[in-house]
Design an enzyme around this catalytic site. Structure first.
Site, mmCIF file in Angstrom:
data_model
loop_
_atom_site.group_PDB
_atom_site.id
_atom_site.type_symbol
_atom_site.label_atom_id
_atom_site.label_comp_id
_atom_site.label_asym_id
_atom_site.label_seq_id
_atom_site.Cartn_x
_atom_site.Cartn_y
_atom_site.Cartn_z
ATOM 1 C CE1 TYR A 135 -3.147 2.959 0.537
ATOM 2 C CE2 TYR A 135 -3.602 2.163 2.753
ATOM 3 C CZ TYR A 135 -3.847 3.049 1.742
ATOM 4 O OH TYR A 135 -4.792 4.037 1.919
ATOM 5 C CE LYS A 164 -6.042 1.980 -1.229
ATOM 6 N NZ LYS A 164 -6.720 2.099 0.082
#
Length: 294
Positions: A135, A164
């Site tokens: 992330y 992400k």
């Protein structure tokens, strides 16, 4: 094999008025997301206010979510920390509870070097068997996971499968995908960049918008994968004013306000987050009305 393809919801955590987790409401939200066509549940991320939960609460919410969803769609559990040992502990527990994958944010505040990031993520990945999505959100963490670092991790650590991307830096994302040779599954971390990332070869989105518009967010991705690029772009652009309103204050302040406006009764925020400013709430309400969800 991608952990999921399409729209994963970065689900909020509903609280009671006294600040406790509202599990009954959480079950309701999970069922609503599945019924709306959401492709994956991402629980205990930024939007889920995991940073204000105790470890016990954090793990309890992950366990409950896995039980309710019961393998109908993938559950991705946010288990990142700026302490490697804590991230390992949370990740191992989430795996035991039946999470299908993990979302690991880059260590915040202590701002590791790129070599430190590689060591951190590798240590967590070595402790579990399920797939991991990195992330990258430098606006919150103060550190960027460099394109080369993401590619290195995905190429060399078998269960680190993707990222992400919430940096908003399309140049970096394009560079990463150019050097990845297909080894990195990329998910947009920004609802206003779903179609741009899909066009570069992305797998979907981890979405805040999905909390209030699950079917529409799913359809942005589904249209793309069906080959209807024009419809996907139309849906993306149609949602832009609402997306802007959902991020006019720090996430998840606006999305929780939006859900309460819709009568979902998801409760308050936990400090240090506070309720939305009245002028911004009016902007949000107007955008919701124009989008047709209020």
């Amino acid at each position: 094999m991608a952990l999921f393809e399409g729209a994963g919801v970065a689900l909020i955590t509903p609280f009671k008025d006294n600040g406790e987790v509202n599990y009954e409401k959480l079950e309701e939200l999970l069922e609503e997301q599945i019924a709306g066509g959401t492709d994956s549940i991402v629980i205990c991320g930024t939007t889920g206010e995991a940073s204000t939960m105790t470890h016990e609460e954090h793990l309890s919410v992950i366990k409950y979510t896995c039980e309710v969803v019961n393998k109908r769609i993938p559950v991705v559990a946010g288990t990142g920390s700026n302490c490697t040992e804590t991230a390992i502990y949370l990740s191992k527990e989430a795996e035991k509870f039946g999470a299908d994958g993990l979302l690991l944010v880059s260590p915040y505040y202590n701002k590791a070097t790129q070599n430190g990031l590689i060591a951190h993520f590798t240590a967590v990945a070595d402790a579990v068997k399920i797939p991991i999505i990195l992330y990258n959100i430098p606006g919150r963490t103060g550190v960027t996971i460099a394109p080369q670092t993401i590619v290195t991790l995905c190429k060399n650590v078998p269960n680190i499968v993707g990222v992400k991307e919430a940096s908003g830096n399309l140049t970096n994302i394009a560079e990463m995908l150019a050097m990845a040779d297909g080894c990195v599954d990329v998910y947009s971390g920004n609802d206003d960049q779903i179609v741009p990332l899909l066009s570069l070869g992305g797998k979907g989105v981890v979405s805040v918008l999905s909390n209030v518009a699950p079917a529409q967010t799913h359809e942005i991705c589904a249209s793309w994968f069906r080959g209807d690029v024009k419809e996907s772009a139309r849906l993306q652009l149609e949602a832009i004013p609402l997306i802007g309103a959902l991020f006019c204050e720090v996430n998840p302040i606006p999305v929780k306000a939006a859900m309460n406006l819709m009568g979902k009764k998801v409760g308050p925020l936990r400090l240090p987050l506070t309720e939305m400013e009245p002028a911004n709430q009016e902007r949000l309400k107007k955008a919701m009305e124009e989008y047709g969800i209020l």
